[in-house]
Design a protein around this motif. Structure first.
Motif, PDB file in Angstrom:
ATOM      1  N   LEU A  48      39.977 -11.063  41.090  1.00 22.38           N
ATOM      2  CA  LEU A  48      41.235 -10.589  40.513  1.00 22.38           C
ATOM      3  C   LEU A  48      41.392  -9.097  40.760  1.00 22.38           C
ATOM      4  O   LEU A  48      42.458  -8.635  41.171  1.00 22.38           O
ATOM      5  CB  LEU A  48      41.274 -10.880  39.008  1.00 22.38           C
ATOM      6  CG  LEU A  48      41.349 -12.352  38.601  1.00 22.38           C
ATOM      7  CD1 LEU A  48      41.343 -12.475  37.091  1.00 22.38           C
ATOM      8  CD2 LEU A  48      42.611 -13.007  39.168  1.00 22.38           C
ATOM      9  N   CYS A  49      40.329  -8.330  40.531  1.00 21.45           N
ATOM     10  CA  CYS A  49      40.421  -6.880  40.696  1.00 21.45           C
ATOM     11  C   CYS A  49      40.633  -6.507  42.152  1.00 21.45           C
ATOM     12  O   CYS A  49      41.405  -5.601  42.476  1.00 21.45           O
ATOM     13  CB  CYS A  49      39.166  -6.197  40.164  1.00 21.45           C
ATOM     14  SG  CYS A  49      39.067  -6.224  38.371  1.00 21.45           S
ATOM     15  N   LEU A  50      39.943  -7.194  43.057  1.00 24.62           N
ATOM     16  CA  LEU A  50      40.080  -6.881  44.480  1.00 24.62           C
ATOM     17  C   LEU A  50      41.405  -7.393  45.045  1.00 24.62           C
ATOM     18  O   LEU A  50      41.795  -6.998  46.138  1.00 24.62           O
ATOM     19  CB  LEU A  50      38.912  -7.494  45.275  1.00 24.62           C
ATOM     20  CG  LEU A  50      37.543  -6.848  45.067  1.00 24.62           C
ATOM     21  CD1 LEU A  50      36.466  -7.664  45.766  1.00 24.62           C
ATOM     22  CD2 LEU A  50      37.540  -5.425  45.622  1.00 24.62           C
ATOM     23  N   GLY A  51      42.072  -8.273  44.302  1.00 25.40           N
ATOM     24  CA  GLY A  51      43.341  -8.796  44.798  1.00 25.40           C
ATOM     25  C   GLY A  51      43.167  -9.984  45.732  1.00 25.40           C
ATOM     26  O   GLY A  51      44.092 -10.336  46.455  1.00 25.40           O
TER      27      GLY A  51
END
Lengths: 181, 181, 181
Positions: A48-51
């Motif tokens: 999620l954070c890295l996209g």
């Protein structure tokens, strides 16, 4: 990295999730939720954070199946036999070590700078266990003072990995498994 | 908005995270995790919901460095000196105020309607502290009855900001800092 | 599926969130946060994992308004009248049933395989309530041994739905509402 290592990390985390459900008056469903959260929670937050989307276990549902099978087997075994207390610590340490390297590698492949890659390694390693403990309404085990060297080792492993960009020295992983209480 | 304000908000939240680790038998690693979660948690949830990717601290890892430096300094100072209890409340209030405005502005820039922008402001402001308290296994401070006016002020600030689309009146932020217990 | 069903599910979850704030010394803000988290939390995690962005309640802020109105009305009513304890269980069961189907359907529409769709249905159904209980610093209700059949019914419903790809048999939903304590 050969894929069976990632599946093994998934399975040991699932086992640690089921063992953590002991003594919390949870049923099979609760144990399975803890198992899945521990197994795929860290990687989910990383993706999620890295996209990365969708998250890895939607791209490869085999991780979910692996975790579920490991969890059900553990649940049944724990009913009959007696799993020693150390087992949870060792399963946790293995999962942490493997996931820290996997997370660091994935972030590097996506072009993240070193600091972010190390953070992502730590997140992938510890976030699953943190979520598991939050669902058990306990202060996450990995944050407590007694287990200091545990996460530090993961961070050092991830840092080493970024510096060397090569396979995590096995001696390292063995060292902190021994340190798990 | 000048970037140093955002860095300051990050730093004060990191400080509040370290102070919150006191009395929970956490080591440096635990304190750093609480610091990072408090500092970047709200903005991370905001970016995930808005679909910004990767999240802001991967695009600008300086936020992570800032939070880590502030956290380590606070950790050392807290060992030697004695940080008054009020400090946590004041650091929280500052971080909340700054992040609420930053979050609202970011949502507006991405074309969100007013209601969503206000919500995003509140999320950016309070989610970091909520995650911090969840990791401490406590009911989040900002949800408790005693601190009612605190979040209301953030919501009013964000609403005012949406209406005025201009700089948050400093008198507002001063007022609810005073209200922190 | 007609949109009013989705709004109803949102509203009942918001009601369950407000009722869950009782006895936790929370103010109106705390109750609203619990209401929103219960109402949109499951769908938010589903959208994040599936890579839908922005999340549904940013695309359709009416869900947020619906949840807020339902929450405020419940908050006022709960002050004056006396809401029976069963109400929380029934509101939860309704929300779970509706959201499980909605989540499964959404995952199928995005082309997920069956296992992922069932998981997404369960996540959409139970994650909101889990987040609500985490914020109350309690072990999530749905994971506890006493309510075993509750989540199992949701899983069976989602599985049935994937197999049939048609409307969830109403008899199913009625059955587990009756099982809520």
């Amino acid at each position: 990295m050969p894929p069976w290592i990632e599946y093994s990390a998934c399975a040991v985390c699932a086992i640690s999730g089921v063992l953590a459900a002991e003594g919390k008056r949870m049923d099979l469903f609760g144990a399975l939720v803890l198992a899945l959260v521990t197994a795929v929670g860290g990687g989910t937050i990383r993706d999620l954070c890295l996209g990365v989307r969708p998250v890895f276990w939607i791209q490869t549902p085999d991780f979910v199946s692996t975790a579920l099978v490991a969890a059900v087997v553990t649940f049944v075994v724990a009913r009959f036999g007696d799993i020693p207390n150390r087992a949870l610590a060792i399963a946790d340490a293995f999962g942490l070590a493997l996931f820290a390297i996997i997370g660091t590698e994935k972030a590097l492949l996506l072009g993240s700078p070193g600091l972010v890659a190390v953070l992502m390694g730590i997140v992938t390693g510890v976030a699953g266990g943190i979520l598991r403990d939050v669902l058990r309404s306990e202060i996450p085990w990995v944050l407590r003072a007694e287990v200091e060297l545990y996460a530090t080792a993961a961070g050092m492993g991830a840092t080493t990995f970024v510096l060397l960009r090569q396979w995590f020295p096995p001696s390292e992983s063995h060292r902190y498994i021994g340190m798990g209480v």
